[in-house]
Design a protein around this motif. Sequence first.
Motif, PDB file in Angstrom:
ATOM      1  N   MET A  80     -20.289  27.117  47.440  1.00  0.00           N
ATOM      2  CA  MET A  80     -21.161  26.024  47.025  1.00  0.00           C
ATOM      3  C   MET A  80     -21.425  26.053  45.515  1.00  0.00           C
ATOM      4  O   MET A  80     -21.318  25.029  44.833  1.00  0.00           O
ATOM      5  N   ILE A  81     -21.747  27.233  44.981  1.00  0.00           N
ATOM      6  CA  ILE A  81     -22.078  27.297  43.556  1.00  0.00           C
ATOM      7  C   ILE A  81     -20.830  27.124  42.709  1.00  0.00           C
ATOM      8  O   ILE A  81     -20.887  26.542  41.618  1.00  0.00           O
ATOM      9  N   ALA A  82     -19.670  27.606  43.183  1.00  0.00           N
ATOM     10  CA  ALA A  82     -18.423  27.405  42.439  1.00  0.00           C
ATOM     11  C   ALA A  82     -18.072  25.921  42.378  1.00  0.00           C
ATOM     12  O   ALA A  82     -17.657  25.412  41.326  1.00  0.00           O
ATOM     13  N   ALA A  83     -18.241  25.214  43.504  1.00  0.00           N
ATOM     14  CA  ALA A  83     -17.972  23.775  43.518  1.00  0.00           C
ATOM     15  C   ALA A  83     -18.923  23.046  42.582  1.00  0.00           C
ATOM     16  O   ALA A  83     -18.517  22.132  41.843  1.00  0.00           O
ATOM     17  N   ASN A  84     -20.191  23.443  42.574  1.00  0.00           N
ATOM     18  CA  ASN A  84     -21.178  22.816  41.708  1.00  0.00           C
ATOM     19  C   ASN A  84     -20.839  23.048  40.242  1.00  0.00           C
ATOM     20  O   ASN A  84     -20.847  22.119  39.433  1.00  0.00           O
ATOM     21  N   ALA A 157     -26.006  17.529  46.312  1.00  0.00           N
ATOM     22  CA  ALA A 157     -25.783  18.042  47.663  1.00  0.00           C
ATOM     23  C   ALA A 157     -25.356  19.509  47.647  1.00  0.00           C
ATOM     24  O   ALA A 157     -25.876  20.321  48.424  1.00  0.00           O
ATOM     25  N   THR A 158     -24.401  19.873  46.772  1.00  0.00           N
ATOM     26  CA  THR A 158     -23.936  21.258  46.732  1.00  0.00           C
ATOM     27  C   THR A 158     -25.048  22.205  46.294  1.00  0.00           C
ATOM     28  O   THR A 158     -25.201  23.299  46.839  1.00  0.00           O
ATOM     29  N   PHE A 159     -25.870  21.776  45.323  1.00  0.00           N
ATOM     30  CA  PHE A 159     -26.957  22.638  44.874  1.00  0.00           C
ATOM     31  C   PHE A 159     -28.053  22.720  45.932  1.00  0.00           C
ATOM     32  O   PHE A 159     -28.669  23.773  46.126  1.00  0.00           O
ATOM     33  N   GLY A 160     -28.284  21.608  46.632  1.00  0.00           N
ATOM     34  CA  GLY A 160     -29.257  21.620  47.721  1.00  0.00           C
ATOM     35  C   GLY A 160     -28.821  22.531  48.856  1.00  0.00           C
ATOM     36  O   GLY A 160     -29.615  23.318  49.386  1.00  0.00           O
TER      37      GLY A 160
END
Length: 305
Positions: A80-84, A157-160
Motif C-alpha cells: 500500500m505505501i509503495a503504491a502511494n 484510498a491507498t493511504f486510508g
Amino acid sequence: MSDQARGVAAMVGAASIWGLSPIFYKHLSHIPALEVLSHRMIWSLALFLLVLGVQNRLREIWQAVNSFRALAIFMVASVMIAANWALFIWSVQVGQTTQTSLGYYIYPLVAVLIGRIIFGETLSRAQWYAVVLAALAVMLLTYGLGTAPWVALVLAATFGLYGMIKKQLDVGPVVSVTVEVLLLAPLAVILLLQTRHNDAAVFGGDPATFGLLVLSGPLTALPLILFSYAARRLAMATVGLLQYINPTLQFGCAVFLFGEPFGGWHMAAFALIWSALALYSVSRFGQDRARRKASRAAAASGTIV
C-alpha cells in the motif's frame, strides 16, 4: 519551550517537509518514478537502520515480525505505501500535483469512512455532511473535467487502507516503516540493477542527480521521525488539523510554482473539500474536548472515592 510547543513545532516541520516535497521530486522528473521510488526505499532504510542502531532498538525489527500474521500484515502495508509513494512521485513528475493535493485533502474523510464501514465507528452528523460534501466535490470535478480525479482517489484510498492495516499492529511508526521498506528493499535493488544501463543515472553518472536520489532517504525518514515525536505530545485533533499544512503547501506548489491548470471546476471542487474539512475539523475538536472532559470527570470521581 513547553513540551506541547515542541510537539507543534515538530508537526509543522513534518507537514511542511511533506508539503514542499513536490519541489524535490520535480527536479527528478528525468528519472523514471519506479527508479526514484527504489532509491527512496533503499536510502530511507539505511537511515532508519542507523537511527534504530544508535537507539539500540534493532531487535525491535525482529520482534515486530515474530508471527506469520504480523509478517502478512506488514507485507500488505508495504504494498500500500509503495503504491502511494510511486503514484505521488509519478504525479508530480507529470504535472498532476493539484491532484496529489486533492488526494491528501480527501484522505481524512476517507479514513473516517473506513472507520465507519470497517471498525463500526460512530460518525457525528457533521462528519457525515463532510463525507457527503467530499463525494459531491469528486462528482463535480468528474463532470466538469470529463474524467474522474483518479490520482487523488487512489492516493487517498491507498493511504486510508494503509492506515487501516497499520491499526492492527502495535508497533511504533519508525520500526513499522523500517520493516516495510526492508521487505521491499530486495525488489528495489533488483529494479535498480536491471535499469543500471539506462543513461547511467542509477548508481553513477550525474553527481547532482545521484545526490538528490540519496537525499530522498532523509526526506522520507526525517518527517516521519518528527511526526512520531509530535504524535506523542499532541492531541490527535491537533495533529489532524496541522496535517492540512501538507496538502495546502502541495496545492501552492502546483498552482503558483508549477503553473498547473486550475479552472472553475477545480475551484468549485476545492471549495467543497475545504468546507468539508472545516466541518470535519470542528467536529473532531468537539469530540476531543468532550473526551478530555469525560476523562477529567472520571479521574475526579475516582479521587473522591
